[in-house]
Scaffold this motif. Structure first.
Motif, mmCIF file in Angstrom:
data_model
loop_
_atom_site.group_PDB
_atom_site.id
_atom_site.type_symbol
_atom_site.label_atom_id
_atom_site.label_comp_id
_atom_site.label_asym_id
_atom_site.label_seq_id
_atom_site.Cartn_x
_atom_site.Cartn_y
_atom_site.Cartn_z
ATOM 1 N N GLN A 65 0.850 -1.190 0.000
ATOM 2 C CA GLN A 65 0.000 0.000 0.000
ATOM 3 C C GLN A 65 0.881 1.234 0.000
ATOM 4 O OE1 GLN A 65 -2.702 1.201 3.402
ATOM 5 N NE2 GLN A 65 -4.227 0.571 1.892
ATOM 6 N N GLY A 66 0.780 2.025 -1.047
ATOM 7 C CA GLY A 66 1.641 3.184 -1.196
ATOM 8 C C GLY A 66 1.077 4.404 -0.513
ATOM 9 N N VAL A 67 1.982 5.222 0.026
ATOM 10 C CA VAL A 67 1.566 6.457 0.673
ATOM 11 C C VAL A 67 0.927 7.403 -0.332
ATOM 12 C CG1 VAL A 67 3.766 7.668 0.351
ATOM 13 C CG2 VAL A 67 2.354 8.213 2.325
ATOM 14 N N ASP A 68 1.239 7.203 -1.615
ATOM 15 C CA ASP A 68 0.743 8.101 -2.646
ATOM 16 C C ASP A 68 -0.439 7.542 -3.431
ATOM 17 O OD1 ASP A 68 2.565 6.215 -3.512
ATOM 18 O OD2 ASP A 68 3.941 7.633 -4.431
ATOM 19 N N GLU A 69 -0.942 6.341 -3.090
ATOM 20 C CA GLU A 69 -2.061 5.803 -3.846
ATOM 21 C C GLU A 69 -3.394 6.295 -3.284
ATOM 22 O OE1 GLU A 69 -3.401 1.547 -3.021
ATOM 23 O OE2 GLU A 69 -1.227 1.402 -2.702
ATOM 24 N N GLN A 70 -4.460 6.131 -4.066
ATOM 25 C CA GLN A 70 -5.735 6.779 -3.761
ATOM 26 C C GLN A 70 -6.404 6.285 -2.489
ATOM 27 O OE1 GLN A 70 -4.702 5.768 -6.700
ATOM 28 N NE2 GLN A 70 -5.243 7.239 -8.311
ATOM 29 N N ASP A 71 -6.218 5.023 -2.121
ATOM 30 C CA ASP A 71 -6.973 4.448 -1.014
ATOM 31 C C ASP A 71 -6.252 4.539 0.327
ATOM 32 O OD1 ASP A 71 -8.996 3.781 -2.754
ATOM 33 O OD2 ASP A 71 -8.180 1.793 -3.170
ATOM 34 N N THR A 72 -5.378 5.514 0.485
ATOM 35 C CA THR A 72 -4.696 5.687 1.768
ATOM 36 C C THR A 72 -5.066 7.042 2.356
ATOM 37 O OG1 THR A 72 -2.731 6.797 0.890
ATOM 38 C CG2 THR A 72 -2.734 4.391 0.864
ATOM 39 N N PRO A 73 -4.968 7.157 3.686
ATOM 40 C CA PRO A 73 -5.299 8.446 4.318
ATOM 41 C C PRO A 73 -4.325 9.563 3.960
ATOM 42 C CG PRO A 73 -4.389 6.906 5.926
ATOM 43 C CD PRO A 73 -4.660 6.115 4.683
ATOM 44 N N HIS A 74 -3.172 9.198 3.364
ATOM 45 C CA HIS A 74 -2.163 10.211 3.047
ATOM 46 C C HIS A 74 -2.224 10.683 1.597
ATOM 47 C CE1 HIS A 74 -0.578 9.194 6.929
ATOM 48 N NE2 HIS A 74 -0.262 7.975 6.552
#
Length: 356
Positions: A98-107
């Motif tokens: 899970q990337g910090v820059d992908e759409q489904d993250t809080p960041h």
């Protein structure tokens, strides 16, 4: 790949997501192996394992393990965290994170809206072994500063391979693995989003960028993985940070191209970092080595200012590092100049932090 099948006869050291093993292989005898349990599961004594023995057979230094590819009779459970970033892409061991820059993250919104790193000093080094020395230099100046680490994919891809990172757990604000590297506290697609995450998610005052453990070099001017240090400096410049070059300096390396200031530093910083980088040289070197360093840096372009930084107290800071300092098999006593240069870069970065 050099494939082998063997049976685990003993387990050894563990650190982070890494487990050392002894595996009996019919063709090779007792083989030193390494498993990353989050990828292949946790091998136990008696398990049959599939190994990639390519690096072990070449007797490589940093990465000279046989690597566990699978424990076929006891597969690990499916991962619980869903992510969309595939790393080590299109290899037999690609992983989804899970990337910090992908759409489904809080960041995602934070990274999407961020356009710079607010002048944050970023120390860029050629080798992973510089990291603890840079950190020692930062904290010798101020223990209050938050330091993040951005790991690029020029060396080891799994962050868990690094015993240094395991020893520094709790000391760093966090680890961001970028490109094809994986296993950090945060995952990022690029060095650029890795730097933005370090600043705006981990709230770092200073960030250190190096490749993971293991350096690929060919003895040619351009054929070394550390050339990416120059690219990292360019990313820092584009994002409005302050690039600080930790020079690779040695009077112990038997190879002439690495004595004085290594050709790796001169190439990456002098020819690849087109936006400029502040090069930090440490005071306190022997007169002979200091003269060599000054001569080596005389040809740097105007965009690369050279700053000589005092080193009072840095020897003690290096000696107190929670990590056993070692580069190319040589420790602090043999490679004092190398580690002192990295610590001086950390000190300079700490002094360059903008007041809140």
């Amino acid at each position: 790949m050099r494939w082998r099948r063997g049976r685990v006869t003993a387990t050894g050291r563990t650190w982070g997501d890494a487990l050392e093993l002894t595996v009996e292989v019919p063709q090779d005898g007792a083989v030193r192996a390494l498993a990353h349990p989050s990828v292949v599961g946790t091998p136990q004594v008696g398990d049959e394992v599939l190994l990639n023995t390519t690096a072990w057979a070449q007797r490589l230094g940093t990465g000279g393990y046989a690597l566990v590819v699978a424990v076929p009779d006891r597969l690990p459970p499916d991962p619980e965290v869903a992510g969309h970033l595939v790393k080590a892409r299109y290899t037999g061991l690609q992983v989804t994170v899970q990337g910090v820059d992908e759409q489904d993250t809080p960041h995602h919104r934070t990274i999407a809206d961020a356009d710079d790193v607010d002048g944050m000093p970023v120390v860029v080094a050629d080798l992973h072994s510089a990291l603890p020395a840079v950190l020692a230099g930062v904290h010798a100046e101020s223990r209050e500063l938050r330091v993040a680490y951005v790991m690029t994919d020029g060396g080891a891809l799994p962050a868990a391979f690094s015993r240094t990172l395991d020893a520094l757990a709790g000391t760093l604000a966090g680890v961001v693995t970028t490109g094809q590297a994986f296993g950090g506290d945060l995952e990022a697609v690029s060095v650029h989003t890795g730097l933005l995450a370090a600043r705006h998610v981990l709230h770092a005052d200073v960030t250190v960028v190096t490749q993971g453990p293991g350096n690929l070099g060919t003895g040619t001017p351009w054929g070394f993985s550390g050339v990416a240090a120059g690219d990292a400096c360019n990313a820092v410049t584009v994002l409005g940070g302050l690039p600080v070059g930790a020079l690779r300096i040695s009077d112990a390396d038997p190879r002439p191209r690495h004595r004085g200031v290594s050709h790796h530093s001169l190439t990456a910083f002098g020819r690849v970092a087109l936006g400029g980088v502040t090069l930090v040289a440490p005071l306190g070197l022997s007169p002979e080595l200091a003269g060599q360093v000054e001569e080596d840096l005389a040809g740097q372009p105007e965009r690369n200012p050279v700053v000589w930084v005092d080193t009072q107290g840095l020897d003690d800071a290096l000696a107190a590092s929670p990590v056993t300092l070692s580069t190319m098999g040589r420790g602090l006593a043999e490679e004092r100049a190398y580690f002192l240069a990295a610590a001086a870069a950390g000190r300079y970065a700490a002094r360059s932090v903008r007041p809140a």
